[in-house]
Design a protein around this motif. Structure first.
Motif, mmCIF file in Angstrom:
data_model
loop_
_atom_site.group_PDB
_atom_site.id
_atom_site.type_symbol
_atom_site.label_atom_id
_atom_site.label_comp_id
_atom_site.label_asym_id
_atom_site.label_seq_id
_atom_site.Cartn_x
_atom_site.Cartn_y
_atom_site.Cartn_z
ATOM 1 N N ALA A 20 -20.931 25.653 -16.066
ATOM 2 C CA ALA A 20 -20.926 24.453 -16.902
ATOM 3 C C ALA A 20 -19.514 23.972 -17.226
ATOM 4 C CB ALA A 20 -21.699 24.710 -18.188
ATOM 5 N N GLY A 21 -18.559 24.857 -17.417
ATOM 6 C CA GLY A 21 -17.230 24.450 -17.840
ATOM 7 C C GLY A 21 -16.225 24.288 -16.720
ATOM 8 N N LYS A 22 -16.577 24.661 -15.511
ATOM 9 C CA LYS A 22 -15.617 24.596 -14.408
ATOM 10 C C LYS A 22 -15.449 23.169 -13.899
ATOM 11 C CE LYS A 22 -16.139 29.260 -12.722
ATOM 12 N NZ LYS A 22 -16.398 30.098 -11.577
ATOM 13 N N GLY A 23 -14.244 22.828 -13.503
ATOM 14 C CA GLY A 23 -13.987 21.538 -12.914
ATOM 15 C C GLY A 23 -13.721 20.423 -13.906
ATOM 16 N N ARG A 24 -13.719 20.725 -15.173
ATOM 17 C CA ARG A 24 -13.479 19.683 -16.177
ATOM 18 C C ARG A 24 -12.012 19.688 -16.586
ATOM 19 N NH1 ARG A 24 -18.225 19.129 -20.548
ATOM 20 N NH2 ARG A 24 -19.635 18.070 -19.152
ATOM 21 N N ARG A 25 -11.447 18.515 -16.630
ATOM 22 C CA ARG A 25 -10.087 18.371 -17.126
ATOM 23 C C ARG A 25 -10.145 18.104 -18.622
ATOM 24 N NH1 ARG A 25 -7.032 14.617 -12.670
ATOM 25 N NH2 ARG A 25 -7.330 16.014 -10.940
ATOM 26 N N LYS A 26 -9.187 18.598 -19.313
ATOM 27 C CA LYS A 26 -9.166 18.395 -20.752
ATOM 28 C C LYS A 26 -7.887 17.663 -21.137
ATOM 29 C CE LYS A 26 -11.942 22.441 -21.591
ATOM 30 N NZ LYS A 26 -12.053 23.743 -22.219
ATOM 31 N N GLY A 27 -7.993 16.856 -22.145
ATOM 32 C CA GLY A 27 -6.845 16.122 -22.640
ATOM 33 C C GLY A 27 -6.657 14.799 -21.926
ATOM 34 N N PRO A 28 -5.660 14.054 -22.341
ATOM 35 C CA PRO A 28 -5.419 12.731 -21.747
ATOM 36 C C PRO A 28 -4.947 12.843 -20.301
ATOM 37 C CG PRO A 28 -3.704 13.279 -23.325
ATOM 38 C CD PRO A 28 -4.731 14.356 -23.415
ATOM 39 N N GLN A 29 -5.372 11.893 -19.499
ATOM 40 C CA GLN A 29 -5.016 11.848 -18.089
ATOM 41 C C GLN A 29 -3.877 10.858 -17.881
ATOM 42 O OE1 GLN A 29 -6.601 13.872 -15.747
ATOM 43 N NE2 GLN A 29 -7.266 14.737 -17.684
ATOM 44 N N PRO A 30 -3.047 11.066 -16.868
ATOM 45 C CA PRO A 30 -1.973 10.107 -16.596
ATOM 46 C C PRO A 30 -2.545 8.778 -16.109
ATOM 47 C CG PRO A 30 -2.099 11.754 -14.866
ATOM 48 C CD PRO A 30 -3.037 12.187 -15.947
ATOM 49 N N ALA A 31 -1.877 7.713 -16.422
ATOM 50 C CA ALA A 31 -2.326 6.377 -16.040
ATOM 51 C C ALA A 31 -2.162 6.184 -14.536
ATOM 52 C CB ALA A 31 -1.538 5.328 -16.790
ATOM 53 N N LEU A 32 -3.160 5.604 -13.902
ATOM 54 C CA LEU A 32 -3.110 5.304 -12.478
ATOM 55 C C LEU A 32 -2.975 3.810 -12.206
ATOM 56 C CD1 LEU A 32 -5.946 7.625 -11.115
ATOM 57 C CD2 LEU A 32 -3.494 8.025 -11.073
ATOM 58 N N TYR A 33 -3.464 2.988 -13.128
ATOM 59 C CA TYR A 33 -3.450 1.530 -12.962
ATOM 60 C C TYR A 33 -2.757 0.884 -14.151
ATOM 61 C CZ TYR A 33 -7.158 2.646 -9.641
ATOM 62 O OH TYR A 33 -7.891 3.169 -8.604
ATOM 63 N N GLN A 34 -2.058 -0.241 -13.873
ATOM 64 C CA GLN A 34 -1.385 -0.976 -14.939
ATOM 65 C C GLN A 34 -1.548 -2.469 -14.726
ATOM 66 O OE1 GLN A 34 2.820 -0.295 -15.290
ATOM 67 N NE2 GLN A 34 2.842 -1.008 -17.393
ATOM 68 N N ASP A 35 -1.849 -3.172 -15.815
ATOM 69 C CA ASP A 35 -1.962 -4.625 -15.782
ATOM 70 C C ASP A 35 -0.553 -5.202 -15.866
ATOM 71 O OD1 ASP A 35 -2.778 -7.248 -15.916
ATOM 72 O OD2 ASP A 35 -3.499 -7.122 -17.974
ATOM 73 N N PRO A 36 -0.110 -5.961 -14.866
ATOM 74 C CA PRO A 36 1.259 -6.495 -14.898
ATOM 75 C C PRO A 36 1.486 -7.513 -16.016
ATOM 76 C CG PRO A 36 0.084 -7.289 -12.957
ATOM 77 C CD PRO A 36 -0.815 -6.313 -13.644
ATOM 78 N N LYS A 37 0.437 -8.206 -16.462
ATOM 79 C CA LYS A 37 0.597 -9.222 -17.509
ATOM 80 C C LYS A 37 0.728 -8.606 -18.892
ATOM 81 C CE LYS A 37 -1.960 -12.751 -14.997
ATOM 82 N NZ LYS A 37 -3.151 -13.604 -14.977
ATOM 83 N N SER A 38 -0.180 -7.718 -19.234
ATOM 84 C CA SER A 38 -0.180 -7.171 -20.596
ATOM 85 C C SER A 38 0.484 -5.801 -20.694
ATOM 86 C CB SER A 38 -1.622 -7.051 -21.108
ATOM 87 O OG SER A 38 -2.328 -6.071 -20.374
ATOM 88 N N GLY A 39 0.631 -5.111 -19.582
ATOM 89 C CA GLY A 39 1.203 -3.772 -19.605
ATOM 90 C C GLY A 39 0.183 -2.695 -19.947
ATOM 91 N N ALA A 40 -1.085 -3.075 -20.102
ATOM 92 C CA ALA A 40 -2.136 -2.114 -20.418
ATOM 93 C C ALA A 40 -2.351 -1.185 -19.226
ATOM 94 C CB ALA A 40 -3.427 -2.840 -20.753
ATOM 95 N N THR A 41 -2.672 0.072 -19.505
ATOM 96 C CA THR A 41 -2.884 1.048 -18.446
ATOM 97 C C THR A 41 -4.294 1.621 -18.513
ATOM 98 O OG1 THR A 41 -2.018 2.831 -19.830
ATOM 99 C CG2 THR A 41 -0.455 1.707 -18.364
ATOM 100 N N TRP A 42 -4.718 2.224 -17.385
ATOM 101 C CA TRP A 42 -6.023 2.868 -17.291
ATOM 102 C C TRP A 42 -5.885 4.073 -16.381
ATOM 103 C CZ3 TRP A 42 -10.074 2.002 -13.222
ATOM 104 C CH2 TRP A 42 -11.276 2.603 -13.559
ATOM 105 N N SER A 43 -6.512 5.179 -16.752
ATOM 106 C CA SER A 43 -6.392 6.426 -15.994
ATOM 107 C C SER A 43 -7.331 6.499 -14.802
ATOM 108 C CB SER A 43 -6.661 7.616 -16.911
ATOM 109 O OG SER A 43 -8.004 7.616 -17.331
ATOM 110 N N GLY A 44 -8.283 5.601 -14.701
ATOM 111 C CA GLY A 44 -9.241 5.647 -13.608
ATOM 112 C C GLY A 44 -10.496 6.411 -13.974
#
Length: 64
Positions: A20-44
């Motif tokens: 059940a617990g294997k393969g899960r990442r914990k904590g915040p993930q690094p951003a993979l995508y960024q909006d060039p207009k607003s600078g908002a990011t998303w980890s995917g």
């Protein structure tokens, strides 16, 4: 007969609990995508934000 059922329940619960617990990442993930207009990011992970949800080719929003 109840011993056999108990043995099956014990082995089943161990195998389920072990994977059940294997393969899960914990904590915040690094951003993979960024909006060039607003600078908002998303980890995917999770639901895509509004600025990226309707885009078919996300390659131009990749960071890096």
């Amino acid at each position: 007969m109840s011993k056999a059922k108990g043995a099956v329940k014990k082995t089943t619960s161990k195998s389920v609990g072990a994977t059940a617990g294997k393969g899960r990442r914990k904590g915040p993930q690094p951003a993979l995508y960024q909006d060039p207009k607003s600078g908002a990011t998303w980890s995917g992970r999770g639901r895509a934000p509004g600025w990226l949800a309707s885009v078919k080719d996300r390659n131009k929003f990749l960071i890096g």
